[in-house]
Design an enzyme around this catalytic site. Structure first.
Site, PDB file in Angstrom:
ATOM      1  N   PRO A  82       1.109  -1.427  -0.058  1.00 39.17           N
ATOM      2  CA  PRO A  82       0.084  -0.085   0.823  1.00 39.17           C
ATOM      3  C   PRO A  82       0.913   1.129  -0.193  1.00 39.17           C
ATOM      4  O   PRO A  82       0.561   2.884  -0.186  1.00 39.17           O
ATOM      5  CB  PRO A  82      -0.598  -0.090   1.119  1.00 39.17           C
ATOM      6  CG  PRO A  82       0.170  -1.139   2.193  1.00 39.17           C
ATOM      7  CD  PRO A  82       0.431  -1.788   1.088  1.00 39.17           C
TER       8      PRO A  82
ATOM      9  N   LYS B  54      -1.219   2.377  -4.637  1.00 39.60           N
ATOM     10  CA  LYS B  54      -2.107   2.229  -5.891  1.00 39.60           C
ATOM     11  C   LYS B  54      -3.178   0.972  -6.461  1.00 39.60           C
ATOM     12  O   LYS B  54      -3.374   0.967  -7.059  1.00 39.60           O
ATOM     13  CB  LYS B  54      -1.135   1.809  -6.349  1.00 39.60           C
ATOM     14  CG  LYS B  54      -0.065   3.024  -6.700  1.00 39.60           C
ATOM     15  CD  LYS B  54      -0.274   3.920  -8.010  1.00 39.60           C
ATOM     16  CE  LYS B  54       0.364   4.946  -7.749  1.00 39.60           C
ATOM     17  NZ  LYS B  54      -1.099   5.765  -7.201  1.00 39.60           N
TER      18      LYS B  54
ATOM     19  N   TYR C 254       2.109   8.915  -8.352  1.00 37.94           N
ATOM     20  CA  TYR C 254       1.517   9.444  -7.157  1.00 37.94           C
ATOM     21  C   TYR C 254      -0.230   9.758  -7.590  1.00 37.94           C
ATOM     22  O   TYR C 254      -1.025   9.050  -6.803  1.00 37.94           O
ATOM     23  CB  TYR C 254       2.283  10.344  -6.064  1.00 37.94           C
ATOM     24  CG  TYR C 254       1.420   9.869  -4.419  1.00 37.94           C
ATOM     25  CD1 TYR C 254       2.286   8.808  -3.345  1.00 37.94           C
ATOM     26  CD2 TYR C 254       0.350  10.975  -4.266  1.00 37.94           C
ATOM     27  CE1 TYR C 254       1.642   8.380  -2.831  1.00 37.94           C
ATOM     28  CE2 TYR C 254      -0.364  10.520  -2.783  1.00 37.94           C
ATOM     29  CZ  TYR C 254      -0.077   9.148  -2.436  1.00 37.94           C
ATOM     30  OH  TYR C 254      -0.603   8.924  -1.498  1.00 37.94           O
TER      31      TYR C 254
HETATM   32  P1  RFL Z   1     -11.858  -6.580  -3.033  1.00 40.07           P
HETATM   33  O1  RFL Z   1     -12.072  -4.911  -2.267  1.00 40.07           O
HETATM   34  O2  RFL Z   1     -10.430  -7.213  -2.310  1.00 40.07           O
HETATM   35  O3  RFL Z   1     -13.547  -6.676  -2.810  1.00 40.07           O
HETATM   36  C1  RFL Z   1     -13.575  -7.597  -3.649  1.00 40.07           C
HETATM   37  C2  RFL Z   1     -15.057  -9.035  -3.021  1.00 40.07           C
HETATM   38  O4  RFL Z   1     -14.799 -10.276  -3.355  1.00 40.07           O
HETATM   39  C3  RFL Z   1     -15.428 -10.607  -2.241  1.00 40.07           C
HETATM   40  N1  RFL Z   1     -15.760 -12.296  -2.819  1.00 40.07           N
HETATM   41  C4  RFL Z   1     -16.144 -13.308  -3.295  1.00 40.07           C
HETATM   42  N2  RFL Z   1     -17.407 -12.742  -3.559  1.00 40.07           N
HETATM   43  C5  RFL Z   1     -18.122 -14.262  -3.687  1.00 40.07           C
HETATM   44  N3  RFL Z   1     -17.276 -15.153  -3.997  1.00 40.07           N
HETATM   45  C6  RFL Z   1     -16.335 -15.632  -3.566  1.00 40.07           C
HETATM   46  N4  RFL Z   1     -15.609 -16.425  -3.948  1.00 40.07           N
HETATM   47  C7  RFL Z   1     -15.579 -14.209  -3.009  1.00 40.07           C
HETATM   48  N5  RFL Z   1     -14.177 -13.994  -3.096  1.00 40.07           N
HETATM   49  C8  RFL Z   1     -13.868 -13.659  -2.517  1.00 40.07           C
HETATM   50  C9  RFL Z   1     -15.873 -10.015  -1.179  1.00 40.07           C
HETATM   51  O5  RFL Z   1     -15.738 -10.606  -0.218  1.00 40.07           O
HETATM   52  C10 RFL Z   1     -14.806  -8.967  -1.473  1.00 40.07           C
HETATM   53  O6  RFL Z   1     -15.681  -7.794  -1.114  1.00 40.07           O
HETATM   54  O7  RFL Z   1     -11.368  -6.400  -4.252  1.00 40.07           O
HETATM   55  P2  RFL Z   1     -11.556  -5.198  -5.414  1.00 40.07           P
HETATM   56  O8  RFL Z   1     -12.861  -4.387  -5.542  1.00 40.07           O
HETATM   57  O9  RFL Z   1     -11.062  -5.590  -6.799  1.00 40.07           O
HETATM   58  O10 RFL Z   1     -11.015  -3.693  -4.280  1.00 40.07           O
HETATM   59  C11 RFL Z   1      -9.497  -3.309  -4.249  1.00 40.07           C
HETATM   60  C12 RFL Z   1      -9.134  -2.640  -2.895  1.00 40.07           C
HETATM   61  O11 RFL Z   1      -9.682  -3.403  -2.025  1.00 40.07           O
HETATM   62  C13 RFL Z   1      -7.829  -2.926  -2.774  1.00 40.07           C
HETATM   63  O12 RFL Z   1      -6.803  -2.537  -4.175  1.00 40.07           O
HETATM   64  C14 RFL Z   1      -6.878  -1.520  -1.827  1.00 40.07           C
HETATM   65  O13 RFL Z   1      -8.035  -1.604  -0.631  1.00 40.07           O
HETATM   66  C15 RFL Z   1      -5.722  -1.238  -1.830  1.00 40.07           C
HETATM   67  N6  RFL Z   1      -5.293  -0.405  -0.801  1.00 40.07           N
HETATM   68  C16 RFL Z   1      -5.320   1.027  -1.709  1.00 40.07           C
HETATM   69  N7  RFL Z   1      -5.428   1.382  -2.640  1.00 40.07           N
HETATM   70  C17 RFL Z   1      -5.494   2.397  -3.135  1.00 40.07           C
HETATM   71  O14 RFL Z   1      -5.424   2.508  -4.292  1.00 40.07           O
HETATM   72  N8  RFL Z   1      -5.241   3.553  -1.891  1.00 40.07           N
HETATM   73  C18 RFL Z   1      -4.816   3.887  -0.604  1.00 40.07           C
HETATM   74  O15 RFL Z   1      -4.716   4.640   0.388  1.00 40.07           O
HETATM   75  C19 RFL Z   1      -4.801   1.689  -0.018  1.00 40.07           C
HETATM   76  N9  RFL Z   1      -4.497   1.727   0.949  1.00 40.07           N
HETATM   77  C20 RFL Z   1      -5.056  -0.531   0.698  1.00 40.07           C
HETATM   78  C21 RFL Z   1      -5.263   0.376   1.190  1.00 40.07           C
HETATM   79  C22 RFL Z   1      -5.382  -1.960   0.804  1.00 40.07           C
HETATM   80  C23 RFL Z   1      -5.133  -2.254   2.431  1.00 40.07           C
HETATM   81  N10 RFL Z   1      -5.096  -3.602   3.498  1.00 40.07           N
HETATM   82  C24 RFL Z   1      -5.879  -3.482   4.091  1.00 40.07           C
HETATM   83  C25 RFL Z   1      -4.667  -4.829   2.156  1.00 40.07           C
HETATM   84  C26 RFL Z   1      -4.445   0.611   2.790  1.00 40.07           C
HETATM   85  C27 RFL Z   1      -4.790  -0.815   3.377  1.00 40.07           C
HETATM   86  C28 RFL Z   1      -4.099  -1.543   4.998  1.00 40.07           C
HETATM   87  C1  PHB Z   2      -5.170   4.985   3.447  1.00 38.35           C
HETATM   88  O1  PHB Z   2      -5.197   4.424   3.857  1.00 38.35           O
HETATM   89  O2  PHB Z   2      -5.213   6.362   4.545  1.00 38.35           O
HETATM   90  C2  PHB Z   2      -3.714   5.119   2.860  1.00 38.35           C
HETATM   91  C3  PHB Z   2      -2.678   3.731   2.853  1.00 38.35           C
HETATM   92  C4  PHB Z   2      -1.549   3.762   1.962  1.00 38.35           C
HETATM   93  C5  PHB Z   2      -1.737   5.084   1.223  1.00 38.35           C
HETATM   94  C6  PHB Z   2      -1.993   6.328   2.084  1.00 38.35           C
HETATM   95  C7  PHB Z   2      -3.013   6.429   2.244  1.00 38.35           C
HETATM   96  O3  PHB Z   2      -0.323   5.122   1.338  1.00 38.35           O
END
Ligand code: RFL
Ligand code: PHB
Length: 389
Positions: free
Chosen positions: A292, A296, A384
């Site tokens: 993260p 992206k 970014y």
């Molecule tokens: P998701 O959000 O994982 O959604 C997938 C959905 O599919 C469901 N699912 C199923 N449904 C039916 N049958 C199955 N067999 C299934 N298996 C799974 C799940 O329940 C879920 O609802 O994927 P999607 O939609 O591609 O979205 C991707 C984003 O969620 C992910 O890339 C971001 O959250 C990553 N990320 C960040 N991205 C950014 O662009 N900017 C950020 O600041 C950022 N910060 C982060 C992040 C991810 C983090 N974690 C926890 C991994 C910060 C963190 C801490």
């Molecule tokens: C956020 O969760 O606010 C977040 C996560 C990853 C980043 C920036 C912001 O790089």
């Protein structure tokens, strides 16, 4: 049951795709394994690139985002006690916005309710059948009853642990992966953010990030060993650790309070190629993961949704298969650039268990170049805010 496109996964990728297709009269059914409340309780991304902001507007779901988001014209980087900014606006006349993934997802669910499109929650045991034929099927169970949907296409938007990617035979699928030897411990707290822009900190004790959701909701992270557990980190221990990793002038301004969410996320780079197999298309985390550090993940999912929605619209409106044929190549070209930026910022800002004195000097030299060299800053800013699509 029959529909045009079955979307597996009701996270941001699946929902945004469903909305963009609905605007062109293309019918979708979303199958989501969890409940809506569960999906909305996941605290994840916070930073949206202009590309995603524009897609939300195109999908007609931007009203609240445009009202409530916070525009950020730059970001801050600290190295031990030094702090400097990279001003996107000055460098490339662009910015990003702060608007939580939870809010994006909520707005998309509300919009899907309004158009009356079908979403099945708690869909268990989803299976994708005959995706390499002209008549694919998707089966699933709800409350022990099995259902089958016939469709034209399947969009695999089911995240890293979903079934869609694994449906592509191993003889066709190639996976590329790098697992980092640490995770991020994150907390959300109802306290005023320490700074009006994000601070990415590289310190002797490891990486830290000060982020926010609004003027009374802060999101902070610290790098931690993969063996750490949430239970092992009290709020007090978290605040002490965070302060120890920030320049003193910032650390002394941190307002602490109880955490309302605390979680540990491992850091991984991962890409699965190709992103299409027959009538199955992978989108978002189902096909790729980034650490993260560059914010992206969600933004790269959004660019996939852009390419796939355009390809499907071209197919339905003009019987033109050129877009679906080039989807995997187009999406992957941008994915690899986001992978590179996320990997590079992770390497730049974290402390690694086996880092030598030489490695540390290299990290410092690179951060100094980012501090003083406009060309380096411009490269960072362009990546970014997000490469164009
Ligand atoms: P998701 O959000 O994982 O959604 C997938 C959905 O599919 C469901 N699912 C199923 N449904 C039916 N049958 C199955 N067999 C299934 N298996 C799974 C799940 O329940 C879920 O609802 O994927 P999607 O939609 O591609 O979205 C991707 C984003 O969620 C992910 O890339 C971001 O959250 C990553 N990320 C960040 N991205 C950014 O662009 N900017 C950020 O600041 C950022 N910060 C982060 C992040 C991810 C983090 N974690 C926890 C991994 C910060 C963190 C801490
Ligand atoms: C956020 O969760 O606010 C977040 C996560 C990853 C980043 C920036 C912001 O790089």
């Amino acid at each position: 049951m029959r529909t045009q496109v079955v979307i597996v996964g009701g996270g941001p990728s699946g929902l945004l795709l469903g909305q963009l297709l609905a605007l062109k009269g293309i019918e979708t059914v979303i199958l989501e394994r969890k409940t809506r409340d569960y999906v909305l309780s996941r605290i994840r991304a916070g930073i949206l690139e202009t590309g995603l902001v524009n897609l939300m507007r195109k999908a007609g779901v931007a009203e609240r985002m445009d009202r409530e988001c916070i525009v950020h014209d730059g970001t801050y980087i600290s190295y031990e006690n030094e702090l400097f900014s990279i001003n996107f606006k000055e460098l490339i006349d662009q910015s990003v916005v702060v608007y939580g993934q939870t809010e994006v997802t909520r707005d998309l669910y509300d919009a899907r309710d309004q158009i009356g499109a079908k979403t099945v929650f708690e869909a268990e045991g989803v299976q994708i059948l005959d995706a390499d034929s002209n008549a694919p099927l998707v089966t699933y169970c709800v409350n022990g009853v099995q259902y089958t949907i016939a469709c034209d296409f399947i969009a695999g938007c089911d995240g890293f642990r979903g079934v869609s990617r694994k449906t592509i035979p191993e003889t066709v699928r190639q996976e590329f992966e790098k697992v980092f030897p640490f995770g991020w411990l994150g907390i959300l707290s109802e306290t005023p953010p320490v700074h009006d822009e994000l601070i990415y900190a590289n310190s002797e004790r490891g990486f830290a990030l000060c982020s926010l959701r609004n003027e009374n909701l802060s999101r902070y992270y610290v790098q931690c060993p993969l063996t750490d557990t949430v239970e092992g980190w009290s709020d007090d221990a978290f605040w002490d650790e965070l302060r120890s990793r920030l320049p003193q002038s910032i650390a002394e301004k941190i307002v602490t309070g109880p955490s309302i969410e605390k979680s540990i996320a491992p850091l991984r780079s991962f890409v699965s190629e190709p992103m299409r197999w027959g009538r199955l298309f992978l989108c978002g985390d189902a096909a790729h993961i980034v650490p993260p550090t560059g914010a992206k993940g969600l933004n790269t999912a959004a660019s996939d949704v852009h390419y796939l929605s355009e390809a499907l619209i071209q197919y339905y409106e003009h019987s033109d298969e050129q877009g679906i044929d080039s989807y995997s190549e187009m999406a992957l070209a941008r994915v690899w650039k986001a992978e590179r930026f996320s990997w590079a910022t992770t390497n730049l800002l974290h402390r690694f268990p086996d880092q030598s004195g030489f490695d540390l000097k290299m990290q410092r030299a690179e951060i100094e170049s980012l501090h003083h060299n406009k060309a380096a800053q411009k490269w960072f800013a362009q990546n970014y805010v997000g490469l164009p699509y």
